[in-house]
Design an enzyme around this catalytic site. Structure first.
Site, mmCIF file in Angstrom:
data_model
loop_
_atom_site.group_PDB
_atom_site.id
_atom_site.type_symbol
_atom_site.label_atom_id
_atom_site.label_comp_id
_atom_site.label_asym_id
_atom_site.label_seq_id
_atom_site.Cartn_x
_atom_site.Cartn_y
_atom_site.Cartn_z
ATOM 1 N N ARG A 66 -8.797 -10.453 1.075
ATOM 2 C CA ARG A 66 -8.279 -10.731 0.973
ATOM 3 C C ARG A 66 -7.619 -12.140 2.105
ATOM 4 O O ARG A 66 -8.224 -11.782 2.879
ATOM 5 C CB ARG A 66 -6.998 -10.170 0.084
ATOM 6 C CG ARG A 66 -6.692 -9.264 1.987
ATOM 7 C CD ARG A 66 -5.477 -8.376 2.105
ATOM 8 N NE ARG A 66 -5.147 -7.615 2.671
ATOM 9 C CZ ARG A 66 -3.615 -7.455 3.297
ATOM 10 N NH1 ARG A 66 -2.942 -6.708 2.479
ATOM 11 N NH2 ARG A 66 -4.235 -6.318 4.629
ATOM 12 N N TYR A 117 0.837 -6.376 17.304
ATOM 13 C CA TYR A 117 0.021 -7.660 16.888
ATOM 14 C C TYR A 117 -0.389 -8.647 17.725
ATOM 15 O O TYR A 117 -1.695 -8.788 18.508
ATOM 16 C CB TYR A 117 0.390 -7.744 15.638
ATOM 17 C CG TYR A 117 -0.271 -8.788 14.827
ATOM 18 C CD1 TYR A 117 -1.076 -8.224 14.369
ATOM 19 C CD2 TYR A 117 0.073 -10.557 15.357
ATOM 20 C CE1 TYR A 117 -1.466 -9.485 13.041
ATOM 21 C CE2 TYR A 117 -0.774 -10.722 13.895
ATOM 22 C CZ TYR A 117 -1.827 -10.837 13.572
ATOM 23 O OH TYR A 117 -2.635 -11.884 12.645
ATOM 24 N N ALA A 150 -0.892 -8.414 20.835
ATOM 25 C CA ALA A 150 -1.495 -7.501 22.107
ATOM 26 C C ALA A 150 -3.015 -7.276 22.183
ATOM 27 O O ALA A 150 -3.898 -8.311 22.878
ATOM 28 C CB ALA A 150 -0.804 -6.266 22.603
#
Length: 269
Positions: free
Chosen positions: A15, A155, A157
């Site tokens: 995806r 996220y 980080a």
């Protein structure tokens, strides 16, 4: 790196950006695509669509957090299909919440997939690329790896860590003729992003645009690929006027009000 006749492995290929990159590689002369993802049905659908384009496609259902399984599968793939010339690390997840309201299982999943999963598969393939004295590794980071975003602390980080890892690896593998590239898309219109609250003023770009930028960057041997004027503006703003940029991001961020914050925190116990 010239893609014609090469073999590429793309993670997160079922995806979003990973899927778009797989399709773009298929139109760029690639000979063989190894597509890795956890969702068997979606991966099979993507592989079938690309297969009719005349490219050999091998779907590989794999959870990158399963270190032993990754080791076995990559060793078998290298043995069965030969040298992997291009690795694109695109698998990732994102959860959005103010840090004090974040859930530890979500934090652990982001670190396990975004960072440790990428590290595991890169280590296995990079060793083989070094033995062949050729190869290209692309690590998909994010603009949030340059400019951290409130409500996306874990996220951000992981993406900061990916950029540091990429820079270090680039220096280590350069003498072995192995390129290491970082790709930094801004907000992209994918299934993952549709579940998030958007920052005010941010206009999502298409996954196809990100994939096209990557192919151009590989062809030009770029070290870091930053996509879109918003991304370049944010990077330069963070360098020149970091405090101003932080204030702008705070205004744009979908942060809860004080009342909402305490209500949510109370509801969590």
């Amino acid at each position: 790196m010239k893609l014609h006749g090469k073999t590429a492995l793309v993670t997160g290929a079922s995806r979003g950006i990973g899927q778009a990159i797989a399709f773009e590689l298929a139109t760029s002369g690639i000979k063989r695509l190894l597509l890795v993802a956890r969702n068997e049905q979606r991966l099979a659908e993507v592989a079938a669509e690309i297969g009719v384009m005349g490219v050999e496609v091998i779907p590989i259902v794999l959870d990158l957090t399963d270190r032993i399984r990754v080791n076995v599968v990559i060793s078998q793939a290298w043995r069965d299909y030969g040298q992997i010339h291009l690795l694109v690390n695109c698998a990732g997840v994102a959860y959005q919440a103010p840090f004090l309201q974040s859930k530890l299982p979500h934090v652990q999943e982001e670190i396990a997939i975004n960072l440790l999963g990428m590290y595991t598969i890169t280590r296995l393939i990079a060793r083989r690329m070094v033995s062949q004295q050729t190869g290209t590794i692309v690590n998909v980071a994010s603009l949030m790896g340059k400019v951290a975003a409130p409500t996306m602390s874990t996220y951000s980080a992981t993406k900061f860590a990916i950029l540091g890892f990429t820079q270090a690896l680039r220096g280590e593998l350069a003498s072995h003729n192995v390129q290491v590239i970082s790709l930094l898309p801004t907000l992209t219109d994918t299934d993952m992003v549709r579940d998030l609250q958007l920052f005010r003023g941010m206009m999502p770009m298409s996954p196809q645009r990100v994939a096209q930028a990557l192919i151009r960057g590989i062809d030009r041997n770029e070290r870091e690929i930053i996509i879109g004027w918003q991304s370049h503006l944010a990077v330069w703003g963070n360098y020149l006027v970091p405090r101003l940029l932080e204030s702008i991001i705070q205004i744009a961020a979908p942060l809860p009000t004080q009342k909402q914050f305490w209500q949510r925190l109370g509801a969590k116990g």
